[in-house]
Design an enzyme around this catalytic site. Structure first.
Site, PDB file in Angstrom:
ATOM      1  N   CYS A  55       0.820  -1.217   0.000  1.00 11.28           N
ATOM      2  CA  CYS A  55       0.000   0.000   0.000  1.00 11.28           C
ATOM      3  C   CYS A  55       0.852   1.264   0.000  1.00 11.28           C
ATOM      4  O   CYS A  55       0.659   2.162  -0.810  1.00 11.28           O
ATOM      5  CB  CYS A  55      -0.928  -0.018   1.213  1.00 11.28           C
ATOM      6  SG  CYS A  55      -1.855   1.497   1.400  1.00 11.28           S
ATOM      7  N   CYS A  60      -1.588   1.749  -3.024  1.00  8.90           N
ATOM      8  CA  CYS A  60      -2.564   2.829  -2.805  1.00  8.90           C
ATOM      9  C   CYS A  60      -1.963   4.222  -2.759  1.00  8.90           C
ATOM     10  O   CYS A  60      -2.442   5.143  -3.430  1.00  8.90           O
ATOM     11  CB  CYS A  60      -3.296   2.606  -1.485  1.00  8.90           C
ATOM     12  SG  CYS A  60      -3.530   0.908  -1.002  1.00  8.90           S
ATOM     13  N   LYS A  63      -0.026   5.404  -5.939  1.00  6.43           N
ATOM     14  CA  LYS A  63      -1.053   5.425  -7.001  1.00  6.43           C
ATOM     15  C   LYS A  63      -1.929   6.665  -6.898  1.00  6.43           C
ATOM     16  O   LYS A  63      -2.171   7.368  -7.856  1.00  6.43           O
ATOM     17  CB  LYS A  63      -1.882   4.139  -6.899  1.00  6.43           C
ATOM     18  CG  LYS A  63      -3.026   3.971  -7.854  1.00  6.43           C
ATOM     19  CD  LYS A  63      -4.335   4.589  -7.439  1.00  6.43           C
ATOM     20  CE  LYS A  63      -4.861   4.248  -6.094  1.00  6.43           C
ATOM     21  NZ  LYS A  63      -5.369   2.913  -5.925  1.00  6.43           N
ATOM     22  N   TYR A 189      -8.822  -3.477 -10.859  1.00  4.79           N
ATOM     23  CA  TYR A 189      -8.538  -2.147 -10.304  1.00  4.79           C
ATOM     24  C   TYR A 189      -7.275  -1.535 -10.927  1.00  4.79           C
ATOM     25  O   TYR A 189      -7.260  -0.385 -11.332  1.00  4.79           O
ATOM     26  CB  TYR A 189      -8.233  -2.258  -8.814  1.00  4.79           C
ATOM     27  CG  TYR A 189      -9.355  -2.489  -7.861  1.00  4.79           C
ATOM     28  CD1 TYR A 189      -9.849  -1.446  -7.091  1.00  4.79           C
ATOM     29  CD2 TYR A 189      -9.894  -3.749  -7.670  1.00  4.79           C
ATOM     30  CE1 TYR A 189     -10.843  -1.658  -6.147  1.00  4.79           C
ATOM     31  CE2 TYR A 189     -10.894  -3.967  -6.729  1.00  4.79           C
ATOM     32  CZ  TYR A 189     -11.364  -2.920  -5.969  1.00  4.79           C
ATOM     33  OH  TYR A 189     -12.351  -3.125  -5.042  1.00  4.79           O
ATOM     34  N   GLU A 193      -7.041   1.844 -13.150  1.00  6.42           N
ATOM     35  CA  GLU A 193      -6.465   3.045 -12.526  1.00  6.42           C
ATOM     36  C   GLU A 193      -5.234   3.525 -13.294  1.00  6.42           C
ATOM     37  O   GLU A 193      -5.066   4.725 -13.542  1.00  6.42           O
ATOM     38  CB  GLU A 193      -6.100   2.743 -11.066  1.00  6.42           C
ATOM     39  CG  GLU A 193      -7.338   2.543 -10.208  1.00  6.42           C
ATOM     40  CD  GLU A 193      -7.039   2.258  -8.739  1.00  6.42           C
ATOM     41  OE1 GLU A 193      -7.933   2.438  -7.915  1.00  6.42           O
ATOM     42  OE2 GLU A 193      -5.901   1.847  -8.410  1.00  6.42           O
ATOM     43  N   HIS A 447     -26.660  21.530  -0.643  1.00 11.13           N
ATOM     44  CA  HIS A 447     -26.834  22.117  -1.970  1.00 11.13           C
ATOM     45  C   HIS A 447     -25.875  23.276  -2.191  1.00 11.13           C
ATOM     46  O   HIS A 447     -25.685  24.073  -1.277  1.00 11.13           O
ATOM     47  CB  HIS A 447     -28.281  22.614  -2.109  1.00 11.13           C
ATOM     48  CG  HIS A 447     -28.609  23.063  -3.479  1.00 11.13           C
ATOM     49  ND1 HIS A 447     -28.745  22.186  -4.543  1.00 11.13           N
ATOM     50  CD2 HIS A 447     -28.798  24.315  -3.978  1.00 11.13           C
ATOM     51  CE1 HIS A 447     -29.014  22.882  -5.635  1.00 11.13           C
ATOM     52  NE2 HIS A 447     -29.053  24.175  -5.315  1.00 11.13           N
ATOM     53  N   GLU A 452     -25.909  15.277  -2.992  1.00 15.38           N
ATOM     54  CA  GLU A 452     -27.300  15.458  -2.538  1.00 15.38           C
ATOM     55  C   GLU A 452     -28.267  14.607  -3.357  1.00 15.38           C
ATOM     56  O   GLU A 452     -29.367  14.287  -2.906  1.00 15.38           O
ATOM     57  CB  GLU A 452     -27.715  16.941  -2.585  1.00 15.38           C
ATOM     58  CG  GLU A 452     -27.807  17.511  -3.979  1.00 15.38           C
ATOM     59  CD  GLU A 452     -28.259  18.991  -3.977  1.00 15.38           C
ATOM     60  OE1 GLU A 452     -29.218  19.327  -3.274  1.00 15.38           O
ATOM     61  OE2 GLU A 452     -27.621  19.790  -4.684  1.00 15.38           O
TER      62      GLU A 452
HETATM   63  P1  NDP Z   1      -7.789  -7.924 -10.064  1.00 16.76           P
HETATM   64  O1  NDP Z   1      -7.937  -9.240  -9.438  1.00 16.76           O
HETATM   65  O2  NDP Z   1      -8.656  -6.800  -9.643  1.00 16.76           O
HETATM   66  O3  NDP Z   1      -7.944  -8.088 -11.641  1.00 16.76           O
HETATM   67  C1  NDP Z   1      -7.135  -8.944 -12.361  1.00 16.76           C
HETATM   68  C2  NDP Z   1      -7.516  -8.839 -13.809  1.00 16.76           C
HETATM   69  O4  NDP Z   1      -6.584  -9.583 -14.585  1.00 16.76           O
HETATM   70  C3  NDP Z   1      -8.900  -9.410 -14.105  1.00 16.76           C
HETATM   71  O5  NDP Z   1      -9.555  -8.532 -14.970  1.00 16.76           O
HETATM   72  C4  NDP Z   1      -8.597 -10.740 -14.755  1.00 16.76           C
HETATM   73  O6  NDP Z   1      -9.508 -11.094 -15.746  1.00 16.76           O
HETATM   74  C5  NDP Z   1      -7.281 -10.457 -15.436  1.00 16.76           C
HETATM   75  N1  NDP Z   1      -6.476 -11.657 -15.603  1.00 16.76           N
HETATM   76  C6  NDP Z   1      -6.153 -12.563 -14.676  1.00 16.76           C
HETATM   77  N2  NDP Z   1      -5.394 -13.535 -15.209  1.00 16.76           N
HETATM   78  C7  NDP Z   1      -5.211 -13.206 -16.505  1.00 16.76           C
HETATM   79  C8  NDP Z   1      -4.522 -13.810 -17.570  1.00 16.76           C
HETATM   80  N3  NDP Z   1      -3.861 -14.943 -17.416  1.00 16.76           N
HETATM   81  N4  NDP Z   1      -4.563 -13.202 -18.768  1.00 16.76           N
HETATM   82  C9  NDP Z   1      -5.261 -12.067 -18.942  1.00 16.76           C
HETATM   83  N5  NDP Z   1      -5.932 -11.439 -17.971  1.00 16.76           N
HETATM   84  C10 NDP Z   1      -5.916 -12.017 -16.766  1.00 16.76           C
HETATM   85  O7  NDP Z   1      -6.260  -7.608  -9.920  1.00 16.76           O
HETATM   86  P2  NDP Z   1      -5.394  -6.300  -9.963  1.00 16.76           P
HETATM   87  O8  NDP Z   1      -4.066  -6.807 -10.361  1.00 16.76           O
HETATM   88  O9  NDP Z   1      -6.004  -5.211 -10.758  1.00 16.76           O
HETATM   89  O10 NDP Z   1      -5.407  -5.845  -8.452  1.00 16.76           O
HETATM   90  C11 NDP Z   1      -5.095  -6.763  -7.414  1.00 16.76           C
HETATM   91  C12 NDP Z   1      -5.898  -6.464  -6.179  1.00 16.76           C
HETATM   92  O11 NDP Z   1      -5.380  -5.324  -5.538  1.00 16.76           O
HETATM   93  C13 NDP Z   1      -7.358  -6.132  -6.450  1.00 16.76           C
HETATM   94  O12 NDP Z   1      -8.167  -7.272  -6.496  1.00 16.76           O
HETATM   95  C14 NDP Z   1      -7.720  -5.252  -5.314  1.00 16.76           C
HETATM   96  O13 NDP Z   1      -8.215  -6.045  -4.272  1.00 16.76           O
HETATM   97  C15 NDP Z   1      -6.412  -4.592  -4.927  1.00 16.76           C
HETATM   98  N6  NDP Z   1      -6.383  -3.196  -5.385  1.00 16.76           N
HETATM   99  C16 NDP Z   1      -7.241  -2.298  -4.849  1.00 16.76           C
HETATM  100  C17 NDP Z   1      -7.237  -0.991  -5.256  1.00 16.76           C
HETATM  101  C18 NDP Z   1      -8.206  -0.021  -4.671  1.00 16.76           C
HETATM  102  O14 NDP Z   1      -8.754  -0.285  -3.605  1.00 16.76           O
HETATM  103  N7  NDP Z   1      -8.469   1.122  -5.313  1.00 16.76           N
HETATM  104  C19 NDP Z   1      -6.318  -0.509  -6.273  1.00 16.76           C
HETATM  105  C20 NDP Z   1      -5.464  -1.536  -6.798  1.00 16.76           C
HETATM  106  C21 NDP Z   1      -5.510  -2.820  -6.358  1.00 16.76           C
HETATM  107  P3  NDP Z   1     -10.988 -11.613 -15.401  1.00 16.76           P
HETATM  108  O15 NDP Z   1     -11.729 -10.397 -14.972  1.00 16.76           O
HETATM  109  O16 NDP Z   1     -11.462 -12.161 -16.701  1.00 16.76           O
HETATM  110  O17 NDP Z   1     -10.815 -12.647 -14.350  1.00 16.76           O
END
Ligand code: NDP
Length: 461
Positions: A55, A60, A63, A189, A193, A447, A452
């Site tokens: 983080c 976080c 980012k 995410y 982002e 407002h 709101e």
């Molecule tokens: P996520 O789990 O959110 O998303 C991973 C993405 O990668 C999905 O869309 C998935 O596809 C895709 N994917 C997985 N495997 C493959 C593959 N082999 N080939 C192609 N695409 C693939 O992971 P992130 O890496 O974005 O983030 C990790 C975690 O970190 C998040 O789950 C979240 O909990 C946390 N995070 C939170 C944030 C916040 O609170 N603002 C900001 C950043 C991270 P599919 O959808 O089809 O499964």
């Protein structure tokens, strides 16, 4: 939960060097260590990399700083409508990166001081589990009544021809220079982002996602509207697309897409999920069980199958969010050393994607609610932000309330728009407390604000 958890008077403290040895000084580990020490436990923590974990260092915090940097782009563009004449804006990546690095170092220092002030012993080294009550750190064998594993996760990049050329978000935070064109892969995410960040900083941005629409855990309406707005801002969205292979051509990377197209960019960043940091940690010397997702199996009290070993945060793969790990750490510390017997409640956890605009959400999506409740009322409002009346821009704010018609309880609250993360955090208190639609209706608005609208929507769609 260990029979003796929360009942320390049955134990002989001097039997062990420490009451608690925490492996990993990320958000969850630091909080668990500090709280345990405040409850009177003798605590040590080991961190092999940087204090604050993902983080603070590669997640976080940096980012969000980058999101702020990227948002100036639109602020400058809207300034003229409010009477401002600005010199042409230029952007210096190295200034942003270095200022960010300095801020993160400051935070690392604060984490160190917090641990020190709480009386926690810090080992700036890798710790490996030797036995259910022993770790090896800095060449020393140290015993502890409890060991807490909170080593977090690391980016997962699938293996395919050319995968050695790609970076993850870990490297994106420290780039020497920004590329002219970037390909970001994934539909979670991080990809969403970072696509907004790069685009806002002037990089031609392509987002490649294997599914039909990104952010599949979120409400469909908001996902569609965010996709429209990102496309409007010039982000190239390649849905239903995978990268089959990547080849290097001089300074460029050529991605061979499943659609048959070739996509050339200066960098390819994979954000395809994260895996738990449990390799070579010595868990095989204990009864700790790892599940199919390669995360640590724990019970309701974060106890692993090895009674003296606990785990929290991303390594248990429940909800990979900083505030969740922190809450888990506080509950565990209270249970182990303050007589508590609480379990974590994972219902109605608010979350935000810091896309541009932000997407904030708490509770069920419309689709989930329709599965869970007999009758669901949907309140929906889509409107132009007031700032755009003079400032220009094509963003729309979208708000949605999902109500269980039988109980009148608001079971989902979603917003796409500037400040959505801030607004949803406030509303999450009401939703968690069980607010009904009648409670929303009885609340007076502020407002003029966008928020709101949440208390003025009257007719279900
Ligand atoms: P996520 O789990 O959110 O998303 C991973 C993405 O990668 C999905 O869309 C998935 O596809 C895709 N994917 C997985 N495997 C493959 C593959 N082999 N080939 C192609 N695409 C693939 O992971 P992130 O890496 O974005 O983030 C990790 C975690 O970190 C998040 O789950 C979240 O909990 C946390 N995070 C939170 C944030 C916040 O609170 N603002 C900001 C950043 C991270 P599919 O959808 O089809 O499964």
């Amino acid at each position: 939960m260990a029979d003796n958890a929360g009942n320390s008077d049955n134990d002989n403290d001097s039997e062990y060097d420490y009451d608690l040895f925490v492996i990993g000084a990320g958000s969850g580990g630091v909080r668990a260590a500090r709280m345990s020490a405040q409850h009177g436990a003798r605590v040590a923590i080991a961190e092999q990399q940087y204090l604050g974990g993902t983080c603070v260092n590669v997640g976080c915090v940096p980012k969000k700083l980058f999101v702020y940097a990227a948002s100036f782009h639109e602020e400058f563009a809207s300034a003229a409508g409010f009477g401002w004449t600005l010199p042409p804006a230029s952007f210096d990546w190295s200034a942003l990166r270095d200022n960010k690095n300095a801020e993160i170092e400051r935070l690392n220092g604060i984490y160190g001081r917090l641990l020190n002030d709480a009386g926690v012993t810090l080992f700036s080294a890798r710790a490996v589990i030797e036995s259910p009550h022993e770790v090896l750190v800095d060449g020393q064998k140290i015993s502890a009544r409890y060991i807490l594993v909170c080593t977090g996760g690391q980016p997962f990049v699938p293996d395919f021809p050319g995968s050695e050329h790609v970076i993850s978000s870990d490297q994106a935070f420290f780039l020497d220079k920004l590329p002219k064109v970037i390909t970001v892969v994934g539909g979670g995410y991080i990809s969403v982002e970072f696509a907004g960040i790069f685009a806002g900083l002037g990089v031609e941005t392509h987002l490649v996602y294997r599914g039909p629409l990104f952010l599949k855990e979120f409400d469909q309406d908001l996902r569609e509207t965010l996709a429209e707005q990102m496309a409007e801002k010039g982000i190239h969205l390649h849905f239903n697309t995978e990268i089959n292979s990547i080849t290097k051509d001089g300074e460029s990377l050529v991605s061979n897409l499943s659609t048959g197209e070739m996509l050339t960019s200066g960098l390819v960043m994979y954000a395809t999920g994260r895996t738990a940091n449990i390799q070579n940690l010595g868990l095989e010397k204990t009864a700790v069980v790892i599940d199919k997702r390669a995360t640590v199996v724990v019970d309701d009290y974060f106890q692993t199958k090895e009674p003296s070993i606990y785990a929290i945060g991303d390594v248990i793969g429940r909800v990979e969010l900083t505030p969740v790990a922190i809450n888990e750490g506080m509950i565990l510390a209270d249970n182990l050393f303050n007589g508590g017997h609480a379990i974590m409640n994972y219902d109605f956890i608010p979350t935000a994607v810091f896309s541009q605009p932000n997407l904030g959400t708490v509770g069920h999506t419309e689709a989930q609610a329709r599965q869970l409740y007999k009758k669901v009322d949907i309140y929906r409002s889509k409107f132009t932000p007031m700032k755009q009346t003079l400032g220009g821009g094509a963003d729309k704010i979208l708000m949605k309330l999902i109500v269980d018609a039988e109980s009148d309880r608001v079971v989902g609250c979603h917003m796409l728009g500037e400040g959505a993360g801030e607004i949803i955090q406030g509303l999450a208190v009401a939703i968690k407390a069980g607010a009904t639609k009648a409670d929303f209706d009885a609340t007076v608005g502020i407002h003029p604000s966008a928020a709101e609208e949440f208390v003025t929507m009257r007719a279900p769609v």
